[in-house]
Scaffold this motif. Sequence first.
Motif, PDB file in Angstrom:
ATOM      1  N   HIS A  76       0.839  -1.197   0.000  1.00  0.00           N
ATOM      2  CA  HIS A  76       0.000   0.000   0.000  1.00  0.00           C
ATOM      3  C   HIS A  76       0.873   1.245   0.000  1.00  0.00           C
ATOM      4  N   PRO A  77       0.389   2.335  -0.587  1.00  0.00           N
ATOM      5  CA  PRO A  77       1.148   3.589  -0.545  1.00  0.00           C
ATOM      6  C   PRO A  77       1.153   4.135   0.885  1.00  0.00           C
ATOM      7  N   VAL A  78       2.290   4.073   1.526  1.00  0.00           N
ATOM      8  CA  VAL A  78       2.374   4.382   2.957  1.00  0.00           C
ATOM      9  C   VAL A  78       1.935   5.807   3.254  1.00  0.00           C
ATOM     10  N   ASP A  79       2.310   6.761   2.414  1.00  0.00           N
ATOM     11  CA  ASP A  79       1.930   8.154   2.661  1.00  0.00           C
ATOM     12  C   ASP A  79       0.414   8.320   2.661  1.00  0.00           C
ATOM     13  N   GLU A  80      -0.269   7.613   1.770  1.00  0.00           N
ATOM     14  CA  GLU A  80      -1.732   7.701   1.718  1.00  0.00           C
ATOM     15  C   GLU A  80      -2.359   7.049   2.947  1.00  0.00           C
ATOM     16  N   VAL A  81      -1.791   5.929   3.382  1.00  0.00           N
ATOM     17  CA  VAL A  81      -2.298   5.260   4.576  1.00  0.00           C
ATOM     18  C   VAL A  81      -2.152   6.169   5.793  1.00  0.00           C
TER      19      VAL A  81
END
Length: 211
Positions: A177-182
């Motif tokens: 998963h895109p960590v920044d979005e999470v």
Amino acid sequence: MLQQPFCAAMNLIERATVIHYHRQRIAEHGCGDVKALGWVGEASQHDRFEVMANAVDFSHGCVIDLGSGTGDLKTFLDTRFDGVSYLGIDHVPEFIALARERHADDDDAHFELGDFNTLLLPRADHVVACGSLSYRSGNPNHLYQAIARMYTAAAQTVVFNVLDAACFPEHPLLVGHPVDEVLAFCRHLAARVEMVRGWAGDNVTVVMRVG
């Protein structure tokens, strides 16, 4: 007994695929081996437990473990903290059966067979998910729905780990998963959010403080 289904975040085929994957690994490694749970080995599992234990004081707390496998987290927490009350939820019957057998003498350990994505979770001090939020789903909001439900159920903290899409390679069952979005999503829910990386560069642990 947990309450009736709340909302379906993964469809029946996806859930059946996950169960089939673990049954194949059970047949290969045995139900009691951490590789049956999908871990590379004991060090991989232990590292994630250590990160959680270093971030949260679980002492005398009530913990819900989503995707609890054979209850290894309860065993680990008991070596670090006193008075941990624990509810583990998993949808693989073999894992729940072994967890109940292993913890038969522990009055503070309880295990429920079911899909945590569809159950109405009871309130608990800490809601954790270790490795169970990385399965692929046709529902693009699956991860975020799960995080929101964990946060709603938690009185103190939510702790989970995910695979980092920037580092994790293509996999037929698991997804990064895109960590920044999470992190951005988590910060819409909680004012205090931390991210910790363990020894595995493709894995991150997120800690959300409630209140």
